[in-house]
Design a protein around this motif. Structure first.
Motif, PDB file in Angstrom:
ATOM      1  N   PRO A  75       0.496 -19.326   4.778  1.00  0.00           N
ATOM      2  CA  PRO A  75       1.147 -20.189   5.775  1.00  0.00           C
ATOM      3  C   PRO A  75       1.900 -18.350   5.987  1.00  0.00           C
ATOM      4  CG  PRO A  75       1.260 -21.675   4.496  1.00  0.00           C
ATOM      5  CD  PRO A  75       0.012 -20.624   3.973  1.00  0.00           C
ATOM      6  N   GLY A  76       2.062 -18.298   7.122  1.00  0.00           N
ATOM      7  CA  GLY A  76       2.718 -16.509   7.614  1.00  0.00           C
ATOM      8  C   GLY A  76       1.896 -15.463   6.791  1.00  0.00           C
ATOM      9  N   ALA A  77       1.209 -15.359   6.485  1.00  0.00           N
ATOM     10  CA  ALA A  77       0.451 -14.407   6.170  1.00  0.00           C
ATOM     11  C   ALA A  77       0.193 -12.793   6.799  1.00  0.00           C
ATOM     12  CB  ALA A  77      -1.137 -14.786   4.939  1.00  0.00           C
ATOM     13  N   GLU A  78       1.600 -11.892   6.557  1.00  0.00           N
ATOM     14  CA  GLU A  78       1.329 -11.375   7.567  1.00  0.00           C
ATOM     15  C   GLU A  78       1.562  -9.453   7.549  1.00  0.00           C
ATOM     16  OE1 GLU A  78       4.543 -10.858  10.270  1.00  0.00           O
ATOM     17  OE2 GLU A  78       5.496 -11.309   8.974  1.00  0.00           O
ATOM     18  N   LEU A  79       0.452  -8.606   8.338  1.00  0.00           N
ATOM     19  CA  LEU A  79       1.120  -7.020   7.645  1.00  0.00           C
ATOM     20  C   LEU A  79       1.864  -6.969   8.470  1.00  0.00           C
ATOM     21  CD1 LEU A  79      -2.482  -6.313   8.507  1.00  0.00           C
ATOM     22  CD2 LEU A  79      -1.423  -6.277   5.916  1.00  0.00           C
ATOM     23  N   ILE A  80       3.054  -6.462   7.576  1.00  0.00           N
ATOM     24  CA  ILE A  80       4.129  -5.250   8.021  1.00  0.00           C
ATOM     25  C   ILE A  80       4.592  -3.884   7.247  1.00  0.00           C
ATOM     26  CG2 ILE A  80       5.281  -7.787   7.774  1.00  0.00           C
ATOM     27  CD1 ILE A  80       6.306  -6.822   4.925  1.00  0.00           C
ATOM     28  N   GLY A  81       5.143  -3.506   8.246  1.00  0.00           N
ATOM     29  CA  GLY A  81       5.066  -2.142   8.086  1.00  0.00           C
ATOM     30  C   GLY A  81       6.977  -1.132   7.759  1.00  0.00           C
ATOM     31  N   ALA A  98       0.713  -1.136   0.295  1.00  0.00           N
ATOM     32  CA  ALA A  98       0.318  -0.157  -0.436  1.00  0.00           C
ATOM     33  C   ALA A  98       1.117   0.918   0.177  1.00  0.00           C
ATOM     34  CB  ALA A  98      -1.180   0.046   1.019  1.00  0.00           C
ATOM     35  N   LEU A  99       0.572   1.882  -0.979  1.00  0.00           N
ATOM     36  CA  LEU A  99       1.166   3.168  -0.898  1.00  0.00           C
ATOM     37  C   LEU A  99       0.706   4.951  -0.697  1.00  0.00           C
ATOM     38  CD1 LEU A  99       2.483   2.923  -4.584  1.00  0.00           C
ATOM     39  CD2 LEU A  99       3.620   2.929  -2.806  1.00  0.00           C
ATOM     40  N   ARG A 100      -0.593   4.444  -0.322  1.00  0.00           N
ATOM     41  CA  ARG A 100      -1.690   5.973   0.057  1.00  0.00           C
ATOM     42  C   ARG A 100      -2.463   5.480   1.234  1.00  0.00           C
ATOM     43  NH1 ARG A 100       0.224   6.041  -5.375  1.00  0.00           N
ATOM     44  NH2 ARG A 100      -0.739   4.453  -5.726  1.00  0.00           N
ATOM     45  N   PRO A 101      -2.708   5.558   2.088  1.00  0.00           N
ATOM     46  CA  PRO A 101      -3.676   5.570   2.984  1.00  0.00           C
ATOM     47  C   PRO A 101      -5.177   5.009   2.603  1.00  0.00           C
ATOM     48  CG  PRO A 101      -2.452   7.819   3.426  1.00  0.00           C
ATOM     49  CD  PRO A 101      -2.322   7.640   1.793  1.00  0.00           C
ATOM     50  N   GLU A 102      -5.615   5.676   1.342  1.00  0.00           N
ATOM     51  CA  GLU A 102      -6.896   4.816   0.714  1.00  0.00           C
ATOM     52  C   GLU A 102      -6.616   3.597   0.501  1.00  0.00           C
ATOM     53  OE1 GLU A 102      -5.631   7.227  -2.340  1.00  0.00           O
ATOM     54  OE2 GLU A 102      -5.435   7.370  -0.248  1.00  0.00           O
ATOM     55  N   GLU A 103      -5.875   2.886   0.717  1.00  0.00           N
ATOM     56  CA  GLU A 103      -5.074   1.616   0.231  1.00  0.00           C
ATOM     57  C   GLU A 103      -5.007   0.448   1.366  1.00  0.00           C
ATOM     58  OE1 GLU A 103      -2.863   2.210  -3.982  1.00  0.00           O
ATOM     59  OE2 GLU A 103      -1.705   1.857  -2.274  1.00  0.00           O
ATOM     60  N   GLU A 104      -5.091   1.258   2.300  1.00  0.00           N
ATOM     61  CA  GLU A 104      -4.658   0.310   3.877  1.00  0.00           C
ATOM     62  C   GLU A 104      -5.857  -0.271   4.339  1.00  0.00           C
ATOM     63  OE1 GLU A 104      -2.999   2.522   7.291  1.00  0.00           O
ATOM     64  OE2 GLU A 104      -1.666   3.315   5.795  1.00  0.00           O
ATOM     65  N   GLY A 105      -7.598   0.243   4.528  1.00  0.00           N
ATOM     66  CA  GLY A 105      -8.063  -0.337   4.280  1.00  0.00           C
ATOM     67  C   GLY A 105      -8.420  -2.006   3.952  1.00  0.00           C
ATOM     68  N   ARG A 106      -8.284  -1.479   1.932  1.00  0.00           N
ATOM     69  CA  ARG A 106      -8.545  -2.556   1.509  1.00  0.00           C
ATOM     70  C   ARG A 106      -7.362  -3.686   1.684  1.00  0.00           C
ATOM     71  NH1 ARG A 106      -8.194   1.525  -2.682  1.00  0.00           N
ATOM     72  NH2 ARG A 106      -7.071   1.141  -4.053  1.00  0.00           N
ATOM     73  N   LEU A 107      -6.101  -3.501   2.210  1.00  0.00           N
ATOM     74  CA  LEU A 107      -5.246  -4.500   2.444  1.00  0.00           C
ATOM     75  C   LEU A 107      -5.792  -5.654   3.448  1.00  0.00           C
ATOM     76  CD1 LEU A 107      -2.168  -5.285   1.219  1.00  0.00           C
ATOM     77  CD2 LEU A 107      -0.773  -3.366   2.553  1.00  0.00           C
ATOM     78  N   ARG A 108      -5.963  -4.908   4.544  1.00  0.00           N
ATOM     79  CA  ARG A 108      -6.700  -5.107   5.499  1.00  0.00           C
ATOM     80  C   ARG A 108      -7.397  -6.614   5.731  1.00  0.00           C
ATOM     81  NH1 ARG A 108      -3.517  -2.539  10.186  1.00  0.00           N
ATOM     82  NH2 ARG A 108      -2.455  -0.533   9.250  1.00  0.00           N
ATOM     83  N   ALA A 109      -8.421  -5.853   4.207  1.00  0.00           N
ATOM     84  CA  ALA A 109      -9.305  -6.938   3.992  1.00  0.00           C
ATOM     85  C   ALA A 109      -9.036  -8.086   3.340  1.00  0.00           C
ATOM     86  CB  ALA A 109     -10.630  -6.310   3.072  1.00  0.00           C
ATOM     87  N   ILE A 110      -7.507  -7.559   2.421  1.00  0.00           N
ATOM     88  CA  ILE A 110      -7.072  -8.851   2.010  1.00  0.00           C
ATOM     89  C   ILE A 110      -6.976  -9.750   3.056  1.00  0.00           C
ATOM     90  CG2 ILE A 110      -4.887  -9.669   0.471  1.00  0.00           C
ATOM     91  CD1 ILE A 110      -5.532  -7.199  -1.294  1.00  0.00           C
ATOM     92  N   HIS A 111      -5.202  -9.340   4.321  1.00  0.00           N
ATOM     93  CA  HIS A 111      -5.162  -9.948   5.221  1.00  0.00           C
ATOM     94  C   HIS A 111      -6.108 -10.320   6.142  1.00  0.00           C
ATOM     95  CE1 HIS A 111      -3.705 -10.544   9.417  1.00  0.00           C
ATOM     96  NE2 HIS A 111      -2.709 -11.171   8.463  1.00  0.00           N
ATOM     97  N   GLU A 112      -7.031 -10.627   6.190  1.00  0.00           N
ATOM     98  CA  GLU A 112      -8.704 -10.999   6.568  1.00  0.00           C
ATOM     99  C   GLU A 112      -8.806 -12.515   5.816  1.00  0.00           C
ATOM    100  OE1 GLU A 112     -11.719  -7.984   7.606  1.00  0.00           O
ATOM    101  OE2 GLU A 112     -10.330  -7.339   9.019  1.00  0.00           O
ATOM    102  N   ARG A 113      -8.742 -12.338   4.814  1.00  0.00           N
ATOM    103  CA  ARG A 113      -9.169 -13.468   3.487  1.00  0.00           C
ATOM    104  C   ARG A 113      -7.615 -14.534   3.416  1.00  0.00           C
ATOM    105  NH1 ARG A 113     -12.134 -11.733  -1.836  1.00  0.00           N
ATOM    106  NH2 ARG A 113     -13.602 -11.015  -1.120  1.00  0.00           N
ATOM    107  N   ALA A 114      -6.993 -13.775   3.648  1.00  0.00           N
ATOM    108  CA  ALA A 114      -6.033 -14.393   3.619  1.00  0.00           C
ATOM    109  C   ALA A 114      -5.766 -15.297   4.795  1.00  0.00           C
ATOM    110  CB  ALA A 114      -4.666 -13.981   3.535  1.00  0.00           C
ATOM    111  N   VAL A 115      -6.272 -14.814   6.192  1.00  0.00           N
ATOM    112  CA  VAL A 115      -6.263 -15.766   7.001  1.00  0.00           C
ATOM    113  C   VAL A 115      -7.107 -16.757   6.957  1.00  0.00           C
ATOM    114  CG1 VAL A 115      -6.784 -16.010   9.736  1.00  0.00           C
ATOM    115  CG2 VAL A 115      -5.163 -13.802   8.550  1.00  0.00           C
TER     116      VAL A 115
END
Length: 409
Positions: free
Chosen positions: A115-121, A93-110
């Motif tokens: 295996p090992g899918a994690e959000l990182i800074g 995610a490069l822009r603030p508005e992309e972060e919510g969509r990325l978190r939703a993808i993480h939820e789907r991945a989990v």
């Protein structure tokens, strides 16, 4: 002895034929393909990514078969010496508005058990990919790359070793369903031939809708071809990344967007874009298919799709006509790519199924018509899921026709 046919010598057809041989070891399998070589279409014109299952609706066929497919593919590649590398992937995610969509993808991945899918800074992004930048990223360490044509050749070698036949240069011109048998008519070097089988599996890719209609299937879902252009970066950029870097998908656009992909031979690719192809097999971009183009132009479903996606078309067309803009999109994620030299390589063409309303069909679609089992839609992660799709197809075929099989292992 029973006999089975598989139409299509790409990755799905090869996997299905091998699975038929494993589950019906005393019977005969024949593979037909109009091309003179295997993996001649989608299987030989893609990025080579083995997807981990990040994006797909939990519980859907894509999600289930992708996760099963990854395990089967990895194990097969290791046993048979097919080039395979678990290089990992960042969705950035490069822009603030992309972060919510990325978190939703993480939820789907989990939910999908990736295996090992994690959000990182930003700091972890730089640790994993020193050349990349971003506000937030989803790290998928299990995402891999493979040589899909080599995999296809290996699977078909298994088919031949088990006594099966692979007929190349044999274009299927007819599929006739009977109550107990299915006849497949082919044309090879001008000669027309027909053979009857107990059951047929159709993995026709770019021609899947036409083959389905031969078997008595509906006009929809219909294939609309979209080409994707890749550029290969100059040799000095081969080591610019350790793995793959993808953008966060934008729901306003029907495809993922330009990303960076390492190949198993070490080359680094940028792409693909996605734009309507003037021909289902027009890989060079210089030989439009008149029949294919007229079919699209005559389709009300396509024009409904186009009306909803004008903004996406403008964005993608700008990348088609300007390689500099194409590469500039990638340089947002890896700044040292600014001004990089690259060479266009043969485009891929995606067999995208569309329904009557002009909506792109997202999940895999498999249909049983008489003695034929047809794959009507198998977009990404179709190649990743190929061995699992093959299991699913043979399960359906056996259940539909009441055929006892040997256990799959």
């Amino acid at each position: 002895m029973r006999s089975f046919a598989v139409i299509g010598a790409g990755i799905l057809g090869a996997a299905a034929a091998r699975e038929l041989g494993r589950r019906f070891p005393d019977d005969h399998v024949t593979v037909f393909d109009k091309a003179e070589d295997v993996a001649a279409h989608q299987s030989g014109h893609n990025s080579g990514v083995v997807h981990a299952g990040l994006y797909y609706e939990p519980g859907g066929l894509k999600a289930r078969l992708c996760r099963r497919g990854v395990d089967l593919l990895r194990d097969y590649a290791r046993v048979h010496g097919v080039p395979y590398e678990e290089c990992g992937k960042l969705v950035v995610a490069l822009r603030p508005e992309e972060e919510g969509r990325l978190r939703a993808i993480h939820e789907r991945a989990v939910a999908n058990g990736v295996p090992g899918a994690e959000l990182i800074g930003p700091e972890r992004i730089r640790e994993i990919e020193p050349g990349a930048t971003g506000r937030l990223a989803l790290h998928s360490p299990g995402t891999a790359i493979i040589d899909y044509p080599a995999l296809t050749r290996s699977l078909l070698a298994d088919v031949r070793a088990a006594g099966g036949a692979v007929q190349l240069g044999a274009e299927v011109t007819g599929i006739t369903n009977g109550t107990e048998r299915c006849t497949v008519t082919t044309r090879r070097e001008g000669e027309v031939d027909g053979a009857s089988f107990d059951a047929v599996i159709v993995c026709g890719g770019l021609q899947s809708d036409r083959l389905a209609r031969m078997a008595g299937g509906d006009e929809y879902p219909r294939i609309v071809p979209f080409f994707g252009q890749y550029s290969q970066l100059a040799p000095e950029y081969r080591g610019i990344l350790n793995g793959l870097v993808y953008p966060v998908p934008d729901p306003a656009y029907p495809f993922l967007g330009v990303h960076l992909t390492k190949r198993v031979d070490g080359e680094m690719l940028v792409g693909p874009n996605a734009f309507l192809s003037l021909g289902r097999e027009n890989y060079s971009g210089r030989r439009p298919g008149l029949r294919d183009s007229l079919e699209v132009a005559a389709s009300g479903a396509f024009w409904r799709f186009a009306a909803r996606n004008g903004r996406a078309a403008v964005r993608e067309f700008s990348a088609v006509v300007s390689r500099q803009r194409f590469l500039a999109q990638a340089a947002e994620y890896v700044p040292s790519l600014t001004g990089a030299a690259s060479t266009p390589i043969t485009r891929g063409i995606r067999a995208q199924a569309m329904d009557r309303t002009g909506r792109l069909v997202d999940d895999f679609v498999i249909e049983d018509i008489g003695r034929a089992t047809l794959v009507r839609n198998a977009p990404s992660p179709g190649a990743t899921s190929s061995l699992a799709i093959a299991e699913h197809l043979v399960d359906r075929l056996a259940d539909h026709h009441g055929l006892p099989t040997a256990a799959s292992s």
